[in-house]
Design a protein around this motif. Structure first.
Motif, short mmCIF file in Angstrom:
data_model
loop_
_atom_site.label_atom_id
_atom_site.label_comp_id
_atom_site.label_asym_id
_atom_site.label_seq_id
_atom_site.Cartn_x
_atom_site.Cartn_y
_atom_site.Cartn_z
N LEU A 90 0.79 -1.23 0.00
CA LEU A 90 0.00 0.00 0.00
C LEU A 90 0.82 1.28 0.00
CD1 LEU A 90 -2.69 -1.04 2.65
CD2 LEU A 90 -2.93 -1.02 0.15
N VAL A 91 2.09 1.22 0.42
CA VAL A 91 2.89 2.42 0.65
C VAL A 91 3.90 2.63 -0.48
CG1 VAL A 91 4.47 3.56 2.25
CG2 VAL A 91 2.58 2.18 3.13
N ALA A 92 3.93 3.85 -1.02
CA ALA A 92 4.84 4.19 -2.10
C ALA A 92 6.26 4.45 -1.57
CB ALA A 92 4.35 5.45 -2.83
N GLU A 93 7.23 4.30 -2.43
CA GLU A 93 8.63 4.53 -2.07
C GLU A 93 8.86 5.94 -1.52
OE1 GLU A 93 11.38 2.62 -1.88
OE2 GLU A 93 10.20 0.86 -2.44
N ASP A 94 8.15 6.92 -2.09
CA ASP A 94 8.34 8.32 -1.71
C ASP A 94 7.28 8.83 -0.74
OD1 ASP A 94 6.33 8.20 -3.61
OD2 ASP A 94 6.98 9.99 -4.69
#
Length: 128
Positions: free
Chosen positions: A40-44
């Motif tokens: 669910l969580v983006a790299e940035d």
């Protein structure tokens, strides 16, 4: 079909995808299981959370965000009640109530943003 209707259909589709991401995100805290966060969580991703008061702290990057949310989700004796999730396109507002291990609670809100199917921004605020 007019241009306006096409834009509305596209916005509804985006809202539906964002709503599903928020549903899965909220489940992390309801089930005390942070395993879904990796998807669910983006790299940035950026989190601005509520502590320390008054300005909170800023957490940058996927690892930092997953670490913070995992710690919150697995805190013994606590629970979240989701009071409302409102979605508009790539943005969502989650109103919640957090019950601490000592039985006290506080209310707050997260302003969330999704891009590319992942959470890229979360700004948390609590009722003082």
């Amino acid at each position: 079909m007019t241009q306006e209707l096409i834009m509305d259909a596209a916005a509804n589709g985006l809202s539906g995808r964002t709503a599903e991401i928020m549903r899965r995100y909220n489940e992390v805290f309801q089930r005390h299981d942070p395993s879904a966060l990796a998807e669910l969580v983006a790299e940035d991703c950026v989190i601005e959370n509520t502590v320390p008061a008054p300005d909170g702290a800023r957490h940058l990057g996927r690892e930092a965000c997953i670490g913070l949310w995992s710690a919150i989700a697995t805190q013994p004796g606590t629970r979240f009640e989701v009071e409302e999730t409102f979605v508009a396109g790539e943005r969502a507002t989650i109103r919640w109530r957090y019950f601490m291990a000592d039985g006290k609670s506080l209310r707050g809100v997260n302003l969330m943003r999704v891009a590319g199917g992942r959470i890229v921004e979360a700004m948390g605020y609590v009722k003082g």
